[in-house]
Design a protein around this motif. Structure first.
Motif, short mmCIF file in Angstrom:
data_model
loop_
_atom_site.label_atom_id
_atom_site.label_comp_id
_atom_site.label_asym_id
_atom_site.label_seq_id
_atom_site.Cartn_x
_atom_site.Cartn_y
_atom_site.Cartn_z
N UNK A 197 -3.95 4.68 -4.79
CA UNK A 197 -3.01 5.75 -5.15
C UNK A 197 -1.87 5.85 -4.15
N UNK A 198 -2.14 5.58 -2.87
CA UNK A 198 -1.08 5.61 -1.86
C UNK A 198 -0.11 4.45 -2.07
N UNK A 199 -0.63 3.27 -2.38
CA UNK A 199 0.25 2.13 -2.66
C UNK A 199 1.16 2.43 -3.85
N UNK A 200 0.60 3.04 -4.88
CA UNK A 200 1.41 3.40 -6.05
C UNK A 200 2.48 4.42 -5.68
N UNK A 201 2.10 5.40 -4.85
CA UNK A 201 3.05 6.41 -4.40
C UNK A 201 4.21 5.76 -3.63
N UNK A 202 3.89 4.83 -2.75
CA UNK A 202 4.92 4.14 -1.97
C UNK A 202 5.83 3.32 -2.88
N UNK A 203 5.24 2.55 -3.79
CA UNK A 203 6.02 1.69 -4.67
C UNK A 203 6.90 2.47 -5.63
N UNK A 204 6.53 3.71 -5.93
CA UNK A 204 7.30 4.52 -6.88
C UNK A 204 8.40 5.34 -6.21
N UNK A 205 8.58 5.23 -4.90
CA UNK A 205 9.57 6.04 -4.19
C UNK A 205 10.97 5.96 -4.78
#
Length: 320
Positions: A179-187
């Protein structure tokens, strides 16, 4: 009071950490500064190139990153087992690719060491360097100092470029990591800079999408060297470090998350839940809740940078 990194980073609990650094005074020192009218977009590749180099030198893998106009995110994986496999010469070679090193080490490379005492001192130096090459603080230091010095030289000025120390967030399980990786990639999408993942410049998701396109053309194409590879775990699988989910599943998940969590974004919610969620035993609703919790924690961490910098500036004014 800020806590020392030794109390925040515990490799016994998790090797995965989300780190954030932000430019000083909220300035857009890596993008378009709305106040001065200057554009600093050319500095974003500096960060990506430096991340690539450090990922090759350190025993630290880059799982995700996003370079924005006034801050950047990076998700790191510390691979201690990899560092323990390095020979003395390999540790020295890696360290000297970043720093000048120690005179004793250069004597060793010239074949000038003779006594056991000299070799014993050499081994102490090498072990210190080995530990540093698995240290997130040293990784971030090598990244931030390089960018700050290069930017200050370009601007012909001195002083801080980054707003205090970097902030770190431990990712304790695979669900938190994903979920953190997705959050970072969606910035970039969340910031309204772009509308699709393949248009998200200076992000790891764009690199992974291009990797997937390369796989369609050639099954033999290797993963980008600056990113930790994605593949499904098979049994115990104790080979090289990798993220335990498939590349296609991850891209699908990030795309689906970008459509569902943000209510004002155009698009539709796919009927089928990405298979990676099933592997983590998470329903679509649970994933949305977890993704939002990770985002809130990251935002809280991000605001902590502002509060710390405000206190430091206030203290400096009182001292004057």
């Amino acid at each position: 009071m800020t806590r020392p990194r030794s109390q925040i980073v515990s490799l016994a609990d998790t090797p995965y950490y989300h780190c954030v650094s932000r430019c000083v005074r909220r300035a857009f020192l890596c993008g378009e500064d709305r106040y001065s009218g200057k554009n600093f977009d050319h500095r974003k590749p500096w960060l990506v190139d430096r991340l690539t180099l450090l990922g090759e030198v350190f025993a630290i893998d880059i799982a995700a990153y996003a370079v924005m106009s006034n801050h950047y995110h990076v998700v790191l994986h510390v691979d201690q087992a990899h560092s323990r496999s390095w020979s003395r010469d390999e540790v020295i070679h890696r360290w000297l690719s970043l720093y000048k090193g120690n005179p004793l080490v250069h004597c060793y490379l010239r074949g000038e060491l003779k006594s056991e005492a000299e070799f014993s001192q050499l081994d102490l130096i090498v072990e210190t360097w080995r530990k540093r090459l698995t240290d997130i603080s040293w990784f971030m230091r090598c990244l931030n100092e390089y960018i700050a010095r290069r930017a200050n030289k370009e601007d012909n000025c001195t002083g801080r470029f980054w707003e205090g120390r970097f902030k770190s967030q431990a990712l304790l399980d695979e669900a938190a990591l994903l979920s953190c990786m997705a959050y970072v990639d969606l910035n970039p999408i969340r910031a309204g800079i772009c509308e699709t993942l393949d248009e998200s410049d200076f992000t790891s998701i764009q690199v992974r999408i291009r990797q997937l396109s390369a796989e369609k053309r050639s099954r033999m194409s290797p993963p980008p060297p600056e990113l930790m590879p994605l593949r499904v775990r098979i049994g115990r699988d104790e080979g090289p470090s990798f993220l335990p989910f498939g590349l296609r599943d991850y891209i699908e998940l990030v795309d689906w998350t970008g459509r569902t969590v943000r209510t004002d974004k155009k698009g539709f919610v796919p009927e089928g839940t990405p298979s990676v969620l099933s592997e983590l035993n998470l329903s679509g609703a649970q994933w949305q809740t977890l993704a939002l919790e990770i985002q809130k924690e990251a935002i809280t961490m991000f605001h902590g940078l502002e509060k710390l910098a405000t206190r430091e500036r206030s203290g400096a004014r009182k001292a004057e």
